[in-house]
Design a protein around this motif. Structure first.
Motif, PDB file in Angstrom:
ATOM      1  N   GLU A  66       0.821  -1.205   0.000  1.00  0.00           N
ATOM      2  CA  GLU A  66       0.000   0.000   0.000  1.00  0.00           C
ATOM      3  C   GLU A  66       0.857   1.257   0.000  1.00  0.00           C
ATOM      4  O   GLU A  66       0.596   2.212  -0.739  1.00  0.00           O
ATOM      5  CB  GLU A  66      -0.920  -0.002   1.211  1.00  0.00           C
ATOM      6  CG  GLU A  66      -1.877   1.163   1.236  1.00  0.00           C
ATOM      7  CD  GLU A  66      -2.626   1.240   2.547  1.00  0.00           C
ATOM      8  OE1 GLU A  66      -3.838   1.491   2.516  1.00  0.00           O
ATOM      9  OE2 GLU A  66      -1.990   1.073   3.608  1.00  0.00           O
ATOM     10  N   ARG A  67       1.890   1.289   0.820  1.00  0.00           N
ATOM     11  CA  ARG A  67       2.779   2.450   0.862  1.00  0.00           C
ATOM     12  C   ARG A  67       3.518   2.627  -0.469  1.00  0.00           C
ATOM     13  O   ARG A  67       3.746   3.761  -0.919  1.00  0.00           O
ATOM     14  CB  ARG A  67       3.796   2.289   1.988  1.00  0.00           C
ATOM     15  CG  ARG A  67       3.216   2.176   3.390  1.00  0.00           C
ATOM     16  CD  ARG A  67       2.468   3.446   3.803  1.00  0.00           C
ATOM     17  NE  ARG A  67       1.056   3.405   3.434  1.00  0.00           N
ATOM     18  CZ  ARG A  67       0.240   4.413   3.553  1.00  0.00           C
ATOM     19  NH1 ARG A  67       0.680   5.571   4.009  1.00  0.00           N
ATOM     20  NH2 ARG A  67      -1.029   4.306   3.219  1.00  0.00           N
ATOM     21  N   TYR A  68       3.880   1.524  -1.104  1.00  0.00           N
ATOM     22  CA  TYR A  68       4.535   1.591  -2.416  1.00  0.00           C
ATOM     23  C   TYR A  68       3.598   2.189  -3.459  1.00  0.00           C
ATOM     24  O   TYR A  68       4.007   3.031  -4.267  1.00  0.00           O
ATOM     25  CB  TYR A  68       4.987   0.190  -2.825  1.00  0.00           C
ATOM     26  CG  TYR A  68       5.319   0.054  -4.290  1.00  0.00           C
ATOM     27  CD1 TYR A  68       6.496   0.604  -4.818  1.00  0.00           C
ATOM     28  CD2 TYR A  68       4.459  -0.625  -5.158  1.00  0.00           C
ATOM     29  CE1 TYR A  68       6.796   0.476  -6.165  1.00  0.00           C
ATOM     30  CE2 TYR A  68       4.760  -0.756  -6.500  1.00  0.00           C
ATOM     31  CZ  TYR A  68       5.924  -0.202  -7.005  1.00  0.00           C
ATOM     32  OH  TYR A  68       6.220  -0.322  -8.345  1.00  0.00           O
ATOM     33  N   LEU A  69       2.321   1.776  -3.445  1.00  0.00           N
ATOM     34  CA  LEU A  69       1.366   2.287  -4.426  1.00  0.00           C
ATOM     35  C   LEU A  69       1.104   3.776  -4.231  1.00  0.00           C
ATOM     36  O   LEU A  69       0.869   4.498  -5.205  1.00  0.00           O
ATOM     37  CB  LEU A  69       0.048   1.508  -4.326  1.00  0.00           C
ATOM     38  CG  LEU A  69       0.100   0.034  -4.743  1.00  0.00           C
ATOM     39  CD1 LEU A  69      -1.243  -0.636  -4.502  1.00  0.00           C
ATOM     40  CD2 LEU A  69       0.508  -0.101  -6.201  1.00  0.00           C
ATOM     41  N   VAL A  70       1.144   4.245  -2.986  1.00  0.00           N
ATOM     42  CA  VAL A  70       0.929   5.668  -2.732  1.00  0.00           C
ATOM     43  C   VAL A  70       1.981   6.516  -3.448  1.00  0.00           C
ATOM     44  O   VAL A  70       1.678   7.593  -3.978  1.00  0.00           O
ATOM     45  CB  VAL A  70       0.946   5.947  -1.216  1.00  0.00           C
ATOM     46  CG1 VAL A  70       0.965   7.447  -0.938  1.00  0.00           C
ATOM     47  CG2 VAL A  70      -0.272   5.325  -0.556  1.00  0.00           C
ATOM     48  N   LEU A  99      -2.145   8.169  -8.527  1.00  0.00           N
ATOM     49  CA  LEU A  99      -3.469   8.377  -9.114  1.00  0.00           C
ATOM     50  C   LEU A  99      -4.268   7.082  -9.139  1.00  0.00           C
ATOM     51  O   LEU A  99      -5.460   7.055  -8.811  1.00  0.00           O
ATOM     52  CB  LEU A  99      -3.327   8.955 -10.528  1.00  0.00           C
ATOM     53  CG  LEU A  99      -2.729  10.366 -10.616  1.00  0.00           C
ATOM     54  CD1 LEU A  99      -2.609  10.814 -12.065  1.00  0.00           C
ATOM     55  CD2 LEU A  99      -3.587  11.356  -9.831  1.00  0.00           C
ATOM     56  N   TRP A 100      -3.631   5.996  -9.552  1.00  0.00           N
ATOM     57  CA  TRP A 100      -4.305   4.698  -9.577  1.00  0.00           C
ATOM     58  C   TRP A 100      -4.760   4.311  -8.174  1.00  0.00           C
ATOM     59  O   TRP A 100      -5.887   3.853  -7.991  1.00  0.00           O
ATOM     60  CB  TRP A 100      -3.363   3.640 -10.137  1.00  0.00           C
ATOM     61  CG  TRP A 100      -3.986   2.288 -10.265  1.00  0.00           C
ATOM     62  CD1 TRP A 100      -4.645   1.771 -11.343  1.00  0.00           C
ATOM     63  CD2 TRP A 100      -4.022   1.258  -9.257  1.00  0.00           C
ATOM     64  NE1 TRP A 100      -5.085   0.503 -11.084  1.00  0.00           N
ATOM     65  CE2 TRP A 100      -4.716   0.152  -9.804  1.00  0.00           C
ATOM     66  CE3 TRP A 100      -3.541   1.166  -7.959  1.00  0.00           C
ATOM     67  CZ2 TRP A 100      -4.931  -1.029  -9.095  1.00  0.00           C
ATOM     68  CZ3 TRP A 100      -3.753   0.000  -7.242  1.00  0.00           C
ATOM     69  CH2 TRP A 100      -4.443  -1.078  -7.814  1.00  0.00           C
ATOM     70  N   TYR A 101      -3.893   4.537  -7.203  1.00  0.00           N
ATOM     71  CA  TYR A 101      -4.232   4.156  -5.833  1.00  0.00           C
ATOM     72  C   TYR A 101      -5.366   5.018  -5.291  1.00  0.00           C
ATOM     73  O   TYR A 101      -6.254   4.523  -4.586  1.00  0.00           O
ATOM     74  CB  TYR A 101      -2.996   4.304  -4.947  1.00  0.00           C
ATOM     75  CG  TYR A 101      -3.256   4.005  -3.491  1.00  0.00           C
ATOM     76  CD1 TYR A 101      -3.411   2.708  -3.038  1.00  0.00           C
ATOM     77  CD2 TYR A 101      -3.357   5.049  -2.565  1.00  0.00           C
ATOM     78  CE1 TYR A 101      -3.663   2.434  -1.706  1.00  0.00           C
ATOM     79  CE2 TYR A 101      -3.607   4.782  -1.231  1.00  0.00           C
ATOM     80  CZ  TYR A 101      -3.754   3.480  -0.808  1.00  0.00           C
ATOM     81  OH  TYR A 101      -4.003   3.217   0.505  1.00  0.00           O
TER      82      TYR A 101
END
Length: 284
Positions: free
Chosen positions: A115-119, A124-126
């Motif tokens: 989750e932290r990586y996606l942020v 935008l996707w996250y």
């Protein structure tokens, strides 16, 4: 050696008398376990209550760490039962429930790191994809996966083989955590929509997750895969003590996820360059 007449599981530990495991110092193990329970259990319950109020405000970020704390509660409860030294059958059941909690906690650590990586890498996707429903589905999958290990081991697989399977379950997340940290650092300065303090906190969380995993779980992987390590009494005792410290380490992770004084510490230690980079970008 003790065998279960109702299954094919064979134990390498002496669950009778006063030792768990047989190579560990019983009094030291007993005292350290109660210290961990006394400190960790009430603090974890308070942290769950605090995070639950955030989820009710449609904030999906705390969902994974709440489930991580629930897996820690399972481990704390198992510790209480195990140090009470019940009869063999009850001990065996809670022994495997404890390993269920350990494997689940590792899974939620990976979810937090993802989750932290996606942020940072895919903001935008996250932002448009993250929903409470998706997070709950992921949590259900993470809770089911440890059953793939625990149930076959309890009913069919010999304990010696189960150690190898357990090591594989713990080893798989290791390259993922390294990838998430590396990908976050690579995408860090391009994420202009993320504030500098949030960047520092995310990097701190990922570094802490990898550090906790390396210090607390990697020795257990070595113990499970290397037969010579099992005959080293000092290393064996240290391995089990570190594994029982993992719920306390998760509380430190919770501190890093909160805004406050920890931001000043992270800013002074390693992330001053982010501020200067943001200032130069804004001036341009």
């Amino acid at each position: 050696m003790e065998s279960n007449n109702n299954s094919n599981v064979t134990f390498d530990y002496d669950y009778s008398d006063e030792t768990y495991p047989s190579f560990a110092e019983p009094y030291f193990m007993y005292v350290m376990t109660w210290v961990i329970i006394s400190i960790g259990l009430p603090l974890t319950l308070v942290a769950i209550y605090s995070l639950y109020s955030q989820v009710q405000n449609n904030n999906v970020a705390p969902i994974y760490i709440i489930n991580l704390f629930i897996s820690d509660i399972i481990q704390f409860c198992c510790m209480i039962v195990l140090v009470a030294k019940p009869d063999g059958k009850i001990y065996e059941i809670f022994f495997y429930i404890n390993f269920f909690g350990v494997v689940a906690s590792v899974g939620f650590m990976v979810c937090i790191a993802l989750e932290r990586y996606l942020v940072i890498a895919w903001p935008l996707w996250y932002r448009f994809r993250r929903t409470i429903k998706i997070s709950l589905v992921v949590c259900v999958v993470v809770w089911i996966l440890p059953l793939v290990y625990v149930l076959p081991v309890y009913f069919w697989v010999r304990f010696e083989i189960s150690e190898t399977i357990f090591a594989v379950f713990l080893l798989v997340p290791f390259p993922l955590l390294i990838f998430f940290l590396g990908g976050t650092l690579k995408s860090l300065f391009a994420a202009i929509s993320v504030p500098s303090d949030e960047k520092r906190r995310i990097v701190g969380i990922l570094v802490l997750v990898l550090l906790i995993y390396t210090l607390l779980f990697l020795p257990n992987i070595i113990w499970s895969l290397v037969e010579e390590a099992r005959y080293n009494h000092t290393f064996s005792g240290l391995t089990f003590i570190l594994l029982r410290f993992s719920p306390l380490a998760d509380l430190i992770l919770y501190v890093f996820m909160r805004k406050g004084a920890i931001d000043k510490l992270l800013a002074s230690l390693c992330c001053c360059r982010m501020d200067s980079d943001d200032n130069s970008r804004s001036s341009v």
